[in-house]
Design a protein around this motif. Structure first.
Motif, PDB file in Angstrom:
ATOM      1  N   GLU A  24     -31.576 -20.864  26.571  1.00  0.00           N
ATOM      2  CA  GLU A  24     -31.070 -20.220  27.784  1.00  0.00           C
ATOM      3  C   GLU A  24     -29.550 -20.339  27.847  1.00  0.00           C
ATOM      4  O   GLU A  24     -28.971 -21.316  27.392  1.00  0.00           O
ATOM      5  CB  GLU A  24     -31.707 -20.868  29.021  1.00  0.00           C
ATOM      6  N   ASN A  56     -33.757 -18.403  33.921  1.00  0.00           N
ATOM      7  CA  ASN A  56     -32.827 -17.524  34.625  1.00  0.00           C
ATOM      8  C   ASN A  56     -32.062 -16.583  33.708  1.00  0.00           C
ATOM      9  O   ASN A  56     -31.718 -15.482  34.110  1.00  0.00           O
ATOM     10  CB  ASN A  56     -31.824 -18.353  35.432  1.00  0.00           C
ATOM     11  N   ASN A  57     -31.753 -17.013  32.494  1.00  0.00           N
ATOM     12  CA  ASN A  57     -30.983 -16.179  31.580  1.00  0.00           C
ATOM     13  C   ASN A  57     -31.334 -16.518  30.127  1.00  0.00           C
ATOM     14  O   ASN A  57     -30.484 -17.015  29.384  1.00  0.00           O
ATOM     15  CB  ASN A  57     -29.480 -16.368  31.841  1.00  0.00           C
ATOM     16  N   THR A  96     -34.487 -11.704  36.025  1.00  0.00           N
ATOM     17  CA  THR A  96     -34.172 -12.880  35.213  1.00  0.00           C
ATOM     18  C   THR A  96     -34.368 -12.644  33.719  1.00  0.00           C
ATOM     19  O   THR A  96     -33.808 -13.373  32.907  1.00  0.00           O
ATOM     20  CB  THR A  96     -35.026 -14.082  35.648  1.00  0.00           C
ATOM     21  N   ASP A  99     -32.077  -8.532  31.004  1.00  0.00           N
ATOM     22  CA  ASP A  99     -31.047  -8.539  29.956  1.00  0.00           C
ATOM     23  C   ASP A  99     -31.641  -8.972  28.624  1.00  0.00           C
ATOM     24  O   ASP A  99     -31.332  -8.396  27.579  1.00  0.00           O
ATOM     25  CB  ASP A  99     -29.894  -9.468  30.327  1.00  0.00           C
TER      26      ASP A  99
END
Length: 117
Positions: A24, A56-57, A96, A99
């Motif tokens: 992440e 989250n990413n 979340t 991308d």
């Protein structure tokens, strides 16, 4: 006093299990492999965690199997499965993971938007 150079292993003890780890991006704090319970490193749990916003990413998913002596970046396969499940459930990709999916989706598998005239 003697110092120990031993560190705990992240390698599963089971003879033949494929583990999936998510890396992440924490922005200014950098990138890191997310900590996960041993039982939560199977593919289905990782996919469910991605869909439910536990990450989250995310920027990469790697699979490895020590019994078979291999590791592989499976980000494209996971992205395709995330897209498939969201389409099947007729829902948008969670913000979340959007991308991540867009970055790893194979170009020939992306759906083109239709222009309405």
């Amino acid at each position: 006093m003697r110092k120990s150079h031993w560190t705990p292993s992240i390698i599963p003890n089971d003879n033949d299990q494929t583990a999936y780890l998510v890396a992440e991006d924490f922005g200014k704090l950098g990138r890191a492999w997310r900590e996960a319970e041993y039982e939560a490193t199977d593919l289905e749990t990782v996919i469910q965690d991605l869909l439910s916003g536990q990450y989250n990413n995310p920027f990469r998913v790697v699979a490895f199997n020590t019994a078979e002596s291999w590791s592989q970046d499976v980000s494209a396969d996971v992205a395709a499965e995330l897209r498939r499940r969201c389409e099947q459930q007729m829902r948008e990709l969670p913000h979340t993971i959007s991308d991540f999916v867009n970055r790893h989706e194979m170009p020939d598998r992306r759906q083109l938007a239709l222009l309405l005239i």
